[in-house]
Enzyme design. Structure first.
Site, mmCIF file in Angstrom:
data_model
loop_
_atom_site.group_PDB
_atom_site.id
_atom_site.type_symbol
_atom_site.label_atom_id
_atom_site.label_comp_id
_atom_site.label_asym_id
_atom_site.label_seq_id
_atom_site.Cartn_x
_atom_site.Cartn_y
_atom_site.Cartn_z
ATOM 1 N N ARG A 104 35.449 38.974 49.023
ATOM 2 C CA ARG A 104 34.330 38.564 48.174
ATOM 3 C C ARG A 104 34.698 37.316 47.429
ATOM 4 O O ARG A 104 35.731 37.269 46.761
ATOM 5 C CB ARG A 104 34.034 39.649 47.131
ATOM 6 C CG ARG A 104 33.169 40.706 47.588
ATOM 7 C CD ARG A 104 32.567 41.502 46.472
ATOM 8 N NE ARG A 104 33.360 41.704 45.270
ATOM 9 C CZ ARG A 104 32.955 42.413 44.236
ATOM 10 N NH1 ARG A 104 31.763 42.965 44.260
ATOM 11 N NH2 ARG A 104 33.696 42.565 43.186
ATOM 12 N N THR A 108 30.624 33.794 43.543
ATOM 13 C CA THR A 108 29.284 34.142 44.047
ATOM 14 C C THR A 108 29.167 35.626 44.390
ATOM 15 O O THR A 108 28.061 36.139 44.527
ATOM 16 C CB THR A 108 28.979 33.348 45.328
ATOM 17 O OG1 THR A 108 29.898 33.797 46.359
ATOM 18 C CG2 THR A 108 29.150 31.864 45.133
ATOM 19 N N ASP A 200 40.179 47.537 41.647
ATOM 20 C CA ASP A 200 40.223 46.785 42.908
ATOM 21 C C ASP A 200 40.996 47.600 43.947
ATOM 22 O O ASP A 200 42.222 47.763 43.841
ATOM 23 C CB ASP A 200 40.899 45.431 42.680
ATOM 24 C CG ASP A 200 40.777 44.545 43.910
ATOM 25 O OD1 ASP A 200 41.201 44.985 45.004
ATOM 26 O OD2 ASP A 200 40.258 43.432 43.795
ATOM 27 N N ASP A 203 43.966 45.812 45.872
ATOM 28 C CA ASP A 203 45.139 45.592 45.009
ATOM 29 C C ASP A 203 45.875 46.894 44.730
ATOM 30 O O ASP A 203 47.104 46.939 44.723
ATOM 31 C CB ASP A 203 44.717 44.931 43.688
ATOM 32 C CG ASP A 203 44.436 43.448 43.861
ATOM 33 O OD1 ASP A 203 44.934 42.852 44.838
ATOM 34 O OD2 ASP A 203 43.714 42.879 43.019
HETATM 35 C C1 PRP Z 1 36.505 44.903 48.195
HETATM 36 C C2 PRP Z 1 36.179 46.173 48.937
HETATM 37 C C3 PRP Z 1 34.970 45.786 49.745
HETATM 38 C C4 PRP Z 1 34.268 44.817 48.827
HETATM 39 C C5 PRP Z 1 33.118 45.511 48.192
HETATM 40 O O1 PRP Z 1 37.177 44.014 48.999
HETATM 41 O O2 PRP Z 1 37.231 46.682 49.696
HETATM 42 O O3 PRP Z 1 35.281 45.180 50.984
HETATM 43 O O4 PRP Z 1 35.230 44.419 47.824
HETATM 44 O O5 PRP Z 1 32.385 44.637 47.425
HETATM 45 P P1 PRP Z 1 30.901 44.216 47.805
HETATM 46 O O6 PRP Z 1 30.176 45.472 48.179
HETATM 47 O O7 PRP Z 1 30.380 43.602 46.548
HETATM 48 O O8 PRP Z 1 30.930 43.231 48.929
HETATM 49 P P2 PRP Z 1 37.676 42.588 48.446
HETATM 50 O O9 PRP Z 1 36.606 41.562 48.653
HETATM 51 O O10 PRP Z 1 38.182 42.755 47.052
HETATM 52 O O11 PRP Z 1 38.840 42.201 49.441
HETATM 53 P P3 PRP Z 1 40.252 42.906 49.647
HETATM 54 O O12 PRP Z 1 39.998 44.264 50.271
HETATM 55 O O13 PRP Z 1 40.954 41.991 50.572
HETATM 56 O O14 PRP Z 1 40.930 43.022 48.318
HETATM 57 N N1 URA Z 2 35.762 45.839 45.216
HETATM 58 C C1 URA Z 2 36.643 46.727 44.714
HETATM 59 O O1 URA Z 2 37.769 46.859 45.224
HETATM 60 N N2 URA Z 2 36.284 47.444 43.648
HETATM 61 C C2 URA Z 2 35.064 47.323 43.090
HETATM 62 O O2 URA Z 2 34.788 48.044 42.115
HETATM 63 C C3 URA Z 2 34.166 46.404 43.626
HETATM 64 C C4 URA Z 2 34.537 45.678 44.690
#
Ligand code: PRP
Ligand code: URA
Length: 209
Positions: A104, A108, A200, A203
């Site tokens: 994400r 944005t 997160d 993380d």
């Molecule tokens: C997190 C999560 C989803 C997304 C959800 O991933 O694992 O993929 O956010 O958010 P959304 O519904 O608003 O799109 P992130 O983008 O943090 O990436 P990561 O798993 O690499 O940390």
């Molecule tokens: N992605 C995450 O990992 N946690 C949230 O709460 C939203 C997006």
């Protein structure tokens, strides 16, 4: 409109409590995520079709059932979706695994694609797209669209924690995709995080913060 199935099984709810807890470290987080994913996969695969076969037990010939129909594929959204794969494969070890890399954009909140590798026979499989978090729904909606662009028609989505906003967005964009979640939380905060959520997921899973 697609259906939304909330899996309120006591074992799932119990484990999610510990997953949410900020004092749960990465090792335990990984274990819990896999355990919950396995329990959820049991329910997500409940309506898989069966076919009758004849076998011979040590006692006599008997009619019994094996899975029929299309083969399964599981598609984790990177990174956090990776944490669900081992648990699901415990139940369906012959499923093929595709990967979709999305993150994400922190400003944005829209998804940015960086990787996509799907099984070569993906159009012949029933697919389960997995990600622990369904927040704005942008990542899930985009991942499902990539898969549809490759010609896949049978897709379901599995998330641990969803915000109402995310469910609405995926249902609007993909009314043919059923959504299986363990919890529907209250809302998103101003940074697009689910409240109360678990923070997160990527993380916490990989210890990157
Ligand atoms: C997190 C999560 C989803 C997304 C959800 O991933 O694992 O993929 O956010 O958010 P959304 O519904 O608003 O799109 P992130 O983008 O943090 O990436 P990561 O798993 O690499 O940390
Ligand atoms: N992605 C995450 O990992 N946690 C949230 O709460 C939203 C997006």
């Amino acid at each position: 409109m697609s259906k939304v199935v909330v899996m309120d099984h006591p074992l799932i709810q119990h484990k999610i409590t510990y997953l949410r807890d900020k004092n749960t470290g990465s090792k335990e987080f990984r274990e819990l995520l896999n355990e919950i994913s396995m329990l959820m996969a049991y329910e997500v695969t409940r309506d898989l079709p069966l076919t009758e076969v004849e076998i011979e037990t040590p006692i006599c010939k008997a009619k019994s059932y094996v899975l029929a129909g299309k083969k399964l594929g599981v598609v984790p959204i990177l990174r956090a979706g990776l944490g669900m794969i081992d648990g699901i494969l415990e139940l369906v070890p012959h499923a093929r695994v595709g990967h979709i890399g999305l993150y994400r954009d922190p400003k944005t909140l829209e998804p940015v694609e960086y990787y996509c590798k799907l099984p070569s026979d993906v159009t012949e499989r029933d697919l389960i797209v997995v990600d622990p978090m369904l927040a704005t729904g942008g990542s899930a909606a985009a991942a499902i669209q990539f898969i549809k662009n490759r010609g896949c028609k049978s897709i379901r989505m599995m998330n641990l924690i969803a915000a109402p906003e995310g469910i609405e967005r995926v249902q609007k964009a993909h009314p043919d995709v059923d959504i299986y979640v363990a919890c529907v939380d209250e809302k998103l905060n101003s940074h697009g995080y689910i409240v109360p959520g678990l923070g997160d997921a990527g993380d916490r899973l990989f210890g990157t913060k």
